[in-house]
Design an enzyme around this catalytic site. Structure first.
Site, PDB file in Angstrom:
ATOM      1  N   GLU A  18       7.797   1.749  14.728  1.00  6.96           N
ATOM      2  CA  GLU A  18       8.536   2.465  13.701  1.00  6.96           C
ATOM      3  C   GLU A  18       8.457   3.952  14.021  1.00  6.96           C
ATOM      4  O   GLU A  18       7.634   4.392  14.822  1.00  6.96           O
ATOM      5  CB  GLU A  18       7.952   2.159  12.309  1.00  6.96           C
ATOM      6  CG  GLU A  18       8.172   0.703  11.938  1.00  6.96           C
ATOM      7  CD  GLU A  18       7.994   0.365  10.471  1.00  6.96           C
ATOM      8  OE1 GLU A  18       6.950   0.742   9.903  1.00  6.96           O
ATOM      9  OE2 GLU A  18       8.889  -0.293   9.909  1.00  6.96           O
TER      10      GLU A  18
ATOM     11  N   GLU B 128       4.792  -4.808  11.735  1.00  8.04           N
ATOM     12  CA  GLU B 128       3.732  -3.812  11.533  1.00  8.04           C
ATOM     13  C   GLU B 128       2.622  -4.516  10.776  1.00  8.04           C
ATOM     14  O   GLU B 128       2.725  -4.733   9.570  1.00  8.04           O
ATOM     15  CB  GLU B 128       4.264  -2.626  10.722  1.00  8.04           C
ATOM     16  CG  GLU B 128       5.280  -1.782  11.445  1.00  8.04           C
ATOM     17  CD  GLU B 128       4.714  -1.033  12.628  1.00  8.04           C
ATOM     18  OE1 GLU B 128       3.477  -0.974  12.776  1.00  8.04           O
ATOM     19  OE2 GLU B 128       5.511  -0.525  13.428  1.00  8.04           O
TER      20      GLU B 128
ATOM     21  N   ASN C 264       0.800  -1.233   0.000  1.00  7.60           N
ATOM     22  CA  ASN C 264       0.000   0.000   0.000  1.00  7.60           C
ATOM     23  C   ASN C 264       0.833   1.283   0.000  1.00  7.60           C
ATOM     24  O   ASN C 264       0.392   2.289  -0.545  1.00  7.60           O
ATOM     25  CB  ASN C 264      -1.000  -0.007   1.155  1.00  7.60           C
ATOM     26  CG  ASN C 264      -0.342  -0.187   2.494  1.00  7.60           C
ATOM     27  OD1 ASN C 264       0.808  -0.601   2.588  1.00  7.60           O
ATOM     28  ND2 ASN C 264      -1.073   0.127   3.548  1.00  7.60           N
TER      29      ASN C 264
ATOM     30  N   CYS D 181      -3.441   0.374   6.903  1.00  5.87           N
ATOM     31  CA  CYS D 181      -3.505  -0.577   8.015  1.00  5.87           C
ATOM     32  C   CYS D 181      -4.178   0.002   9.259  1.00  5.87           C
ATOM     33  O   CYS D 181      -4.859  -0.697   9.996  1.00  5.87           O
ATOM     34  CB  CYS D 181      -2.103  -1.025   8.381  1.00  5.87           C
ATOM     35  SG  CYS D 181      -0.999   0.377   8.609  1.00  5.87           S
TER      36      CYS D 181
HETATM   37  P1  NDP Z   1       1.058  -9.782   3.111  1.00  2.46           P
HETATM   38  O1  NDP Z   1       1.127 -10.194   4.513  1.00  2.46           O
HETATM   39  O2  NDP Z   1       0.362 -10.629   2.135  1.00  2.46           O
HETATM   40  O3  NDP Z   1       2.552  -9.583   2.523  1.00  2.46           O
HETATM   41  C1  NDP Z   1       3.480  -8.716   3.154  1.00  2.46           C
HETATM   42  C2  NDP Z   1       4.873  -9.032   2.601  1.00  2.46           C
HETATM   43  O4  NDP Z   1       5.325 -10.288   3.116  1.00  2.46           O
HETATM   44  C3  NDP Z   1       4.941  -9.143   1.088  1.00  2.46           C
HETATM   45  O5  NDP Z   1       6.153  -8.606   0.633  1.00  2.46           O
HETATM   46  C4  NDP Z   1       4.883 -10.650   0.881  1.00  2.46           C
HETATM   47  O6  NDP Z   1       5.425 -11.063  -0.354  1.00  2.46           O
HETATM   48  C5  NDP Z   1       5.731 -11.122   2.056  1.00  2.46           C
HETATM   49  N1  NDP Z   1       5.537 -12.512   2.469  1.00  2.46           N
HETATM   50  C6  NDP Z   1       4.432 -13.285   2.329  1.00  2.46           C
HETATM   51  N2  NDP Z   1       4.637 -14.499   2.897  1.00  2.46           N
HETATM   52  C7  NDP Z   1       5.893 -14.494   3.423  1.00  2.46           C
HETATM   53  C8  NDP Z   1       6.705 -15.453   4.131  1.00  2.46           C
HETATM   54  N3  NDP Z   1       6.243 -16.666   4.444  1.00  2.46           N
HETATM   55  N4  NDP Z   1       7.941 -15.084   4.500  1.00  2.46           N
HETATM   56  C9  NDP Z   1       8.417 -13.860   4.225  1.00  2.46           C
HETATM   57  N5  NDP Z   1       7.728 -12.914   3.543  1.00  2.46           N
HETATM   58  C10 NDP Z   1       6.470 -13.225   3.150  1.00  2.46           C
HETATM   59  O7  NDP Z   1       0.456  -8.306   3.137  1.00  2.46           O
HETATM   60  P2  NDP Z   1      -0.035  -7.402   1.928  1.00  2.46           P
HETATM   61  O8  NDP Z   1       1.127  -7.091   1.031  1.00  2.46           O
HETATM   62  O9  NDP Z   1      -1.258  -8.013   1.341  1.00  2.46           O
HETATM   63  O10 NDP Z   1      -0.404  -6.045   2.695  1.00  2.46           O
HETATM   64  C11 NDP Z   1      -1.598  -5.861   3.343  1.00  2.46           C
HETATM   65  C12 NDP Z   1      -1.455  -6.122   4.826  1.00  2.46           C
HETATM   66  O11 NDP Z   1      -0.409  -5.332   5.360  1.00  2.46           O
HETATM   67  C13 NDP Z   1      -2.684  -5.740   5.599  1.00  2.46           C
HETATM   68  O12 NDP Z   1      -2.996  -6.703   6.566  1.00  2.46           O
HETATM   69  C14 NDP Z   1      -2.292  -4.453   6.282  1.00  2.46           C
HETATM   70  O13 NDP Z   1      -3.021  -4.186   7.442  1.00  2.46           O
HETATM   71  C15 NDP Z   1      -0.850  -4.665   6.531  1.00  2.46           C
HETATM   72  N6  NDP Z   1      -0.168  -3.389   6.671  1.00  2.46           N
HETATM   73  C16 NDP Z   1       0.268  -3.011   7.915  1.00  2.46           C
HETATM   74  C17 NDP Z   1       0.848  -1.778   8.098  1.00  2.46           C
HETATM   75  C18 NDP Z   1       1.358  -1.356   9.440  1.00  2.46           C
HETATM   76  O14 NDP Z   1       2.208  -0.471   9.480  1.00  2.46           O
HETATM   77  N7  NDP Z   1       0.904  -1.906  10.539  1.00  2.46           N
HETATM   78  C19 NDP Z   1       0.991  -0.836   6.995  1.00  2.46           C
HETATM   79  C20 NDP Z   1       0.541  -1.348   5.736  1.00  2.46           C
HETATM   80  C21 NDP Z   1      -0.031  -2.592   5.603  1.00  2.46           C
HETATM   81  P3  NDP Z   1       4.555 -11.005  -1.726  1.00  2.46           P
HETATM   82  O15 NDP Z   1       3.284 -10.318  -1.429  1.00  2.46           O
HETATM   83  O16 NDP Z   1       5.407 -10.263  -2.649  1.00  2.46           O
HETATM   84  O17 NDP Z   1       4.352 -12.426  -2.134  1.00  2.46           O
END
Ligand code: NDP
Length: 486
Positions: A460, A252, A155, A286
């Site tokens: 953060e 996060e 995002n 998020c």
């Molecule tokens: P995901 O959890 O699907 O993915 C986050 C990242 O982790 C991506 O780069 C993904 O790779 C990677 N990933 C997935 N599986 C693994 C694994 N087993 N080991 C290591 N890395 C892995 O989140 P989204 O990208 O769909 O983002 C949305 C989510 O993020 C929402 O739940 C949102 O609330 C949260 N979020 C939290 C924030 C905060 O600051 N608290 C801010 C922004 C978002 P890839 O997708 O490339 O396969």
């Protein structure tokens, strides 16, 4: 100037763009047109290895620089980001689909703030002197952790890369950053700019790939710390993998945050808060306040003003500065959001705005508002990560506090009221890490950001982030003879 979203190459390792066409191809889709705007390759094991070797070698040298010198590089990078804000904002819009009206003020600018802030405090990161009995004393050294792995969500690709890189680098760590494969473009620019600002080769690297690439980094013994922005299910997997070798972590994660609006609130500001907390970035934030608790006596006027204000939504080409509402990031995310809307309707919530996909190309979903939502409904319990607001009624302060806390998440919370004693009383009892009074979703770098409960571990931004990217070494110094039993 036309901006070509196609990157020079897929990865940025050891100060230079590299590629390995053996890596699985990943198409970058512009969410507004559904067209493929670039193709990159996932990192192969050779690329991952090159990143690890260069990050480890560079970290040893970088940690020898003084804080002042490290800070100077970060601050220079912040300046370059600001100079290139237009180009970076256009790219952020290509990567995510968020409107330029937003990206030009919230993404590279926020990244630059982080680089400037941590650049500014790098020279002040010191240990302390501790006086002890008998003239003895001790001191602490604040030392880097080593090689950090940063893993990003889709995002805020520029902001997430900078929020992780800036404190990590200020403390003398190096970083390998893996962006989400939905939005792989922006972090490469961050790496390019840091290098241009004088960052030694290998201190900040970007490698592409899905979860398996992230996992390879987490499992590698050369990585000392993992910082993830992502969902709770991914967070618990990553936390578990990091625990196997007791790596430091920052998590996060997601949320389902309450936004509580009391009857005495300024209605226009409260409606603004609900809009900012549900529809900015098409709801893909998020910390969004997606459970909007409205005191029953103002429910009708609140909903009326909300519906009226939603008529000002301008859906259109996100690169047009007049557009204020963009598409969701992907077809997959659109399908997830549509599924939640169906569940809302099926479970008896009253749809008062939106509810459908926009009639145009791209992954656009109307800003959607449900009223008469109850705590047990799926849309009130699960993170949707899209433009779906649930409005719930309440009568008393005690009741709303108990219901607001009845969630496994604890990222954010907001209160709108003119009674400031009540506002502080509520916030003191709310189980959330990032709270707002008469505002919503501000994230200045000077303020710690992060979650309680399932929403996260660590913080953060602000000085608090330093604790999560450095460790203390305590050194005891004896000034006299050492007594010993033998
Ligand atoms: P995901 O959890 O699907 O993915 C986050 C990242 O982790 C991506 O780069 C993904 O790779 C990677 N990933 C997935 N599986 C693994 C694994 N087993 N080991 C290591 N890395 C892995 O989140 P989204 O990208 O769909 O983002 C949305 C989510 O993020 C929402 O739940 C949102 O609330 C949260 N979020 C939290 C924030 C905060 O600051 N608290 C801010 C922004 C978002 P890839 O997708 O490339 O396969």
């Amino acid at each position: 100037m036309t901006i070509n979203p196609n990157p020079t190459a897929s990865h940025f390792v050891n100060g230079t763009y590299i590629d390995d066409t053996d890596g699985q191809p990943i198409e970058v889709i512009y969410p507004s047109t559904e067209a493929c705007i670039a193709t990159i390759n996932a990192a192969t094991s050779e690329v991952i290895e090159r990143a690890l070797v260069s990050a480890a070698a560079a970290q040893a040298e970088w940690a020898q620089w003084s804080g002042t010198e490290r800070g100077r590089v970060l601050r220079r990078a912040a300046e370059i980001m600001r100079e290139r804000n237009h180009e970076l904002s256009v790219l952020e819009t290509f990567d995510t689909g968020k409107p330029y009206q937003e990206t030009s003020v919230a993404d590279a600018t926020s990244g630059a703030d982080a680089l400037e802030y941590f650049g500014g405090i790098a020279a002040t990161l010191t240990g302390e002197h501790i006086q002890l009995a008998d003239g003895n004393w001790a001191y602490t050294r604040r030392e880097p952790l080593g090689v950090c792995a940063g893993i990003g969500a889709w995002n805020y690709p520029t902001q997430i890369a900078c929020w992780k890189a800036a404190p990590a680098l200020a403390c003398g760590n190096s970083m390998i950053f893996k962006p989400s494969q939905t939005t792989p473009l922006c972090a490469l620019k961050v790496a390019e700019i840091l290098c241009e600002a004088g960052l030694p080769r290998g201190v900040f690297n970007v490698i592409q790939g899905h979860g398996d690439v992230g996992e390879a980094l987490i499992l590698d013994p050369r990585v000392d710390k993992v910082s993830l922005t992502g969902s709770v299910p991914t967070g618990s997997k990553v936390y578990a993998a990091a625990a196997a070798s007791l790596k430091h972590v920052t998590m996060e994660l997601g949320g389902k945050s309450p936004l509580i609006i009391f009857g005495d609130a300024d209605i226009e500001n409260a409606v603004s808060g609900a809009i900012m907390g549900n529809f900015y970035s098409s709801g893909q934030v998020c910390s969004n306040g997606t459970r909007v608790f409205v005191e029953r006596k103002i429910k009708d006027i609140f909903l009326k003003r909300l519906q009226e204000r939603l008529t000002s939504v301008v859906v259109g080409d996100p690169q047009d500065p007049l557009t204020n509402y963009g598409p969701l990031v992907s077809g997959q995310q659109l399908a997830i959001v549509q599924d939640f809307v169906r569940k809302g309707i099926d479970e008896g919530a009253r749809l008062v705005a939106g509810g459908s996909r926009c009639q145009r190309e791209g992954f656009f979903m109307q800003p959607t508002v449900f009223a008469d939502v109850t705590d047990d409904m799926t849309i009130a319990r699960e993170e949707i990560f899209g433009p779906v607001m649930s409005v719930l009624d309440f009568e008393t302060e005690e009741e709303v506090l108990e219901r607001a806390n009845r969630t496994e998440f604890g990222l954010a919370a907001g209160v709108f009221t003119r009674d400031l004693a009540r506002a502080h009383r509520i916030i003191a009892q709310i189980e959330a890490g990032t709270c707002f009074i008469n505002s919503y979703n501000d994230a200045p770098v000077e303020v710690p950001f992060g979650g309680m409960k399932l929403s996260g571990v660590g913080r953060e931004n602000a000085r608090a982030a330093i604790e999560h990217y450095s460790q203390l070494k305590s050194v005891f110094v004896r000034m006299g003879d050492l007594p010993s039993p033998f």
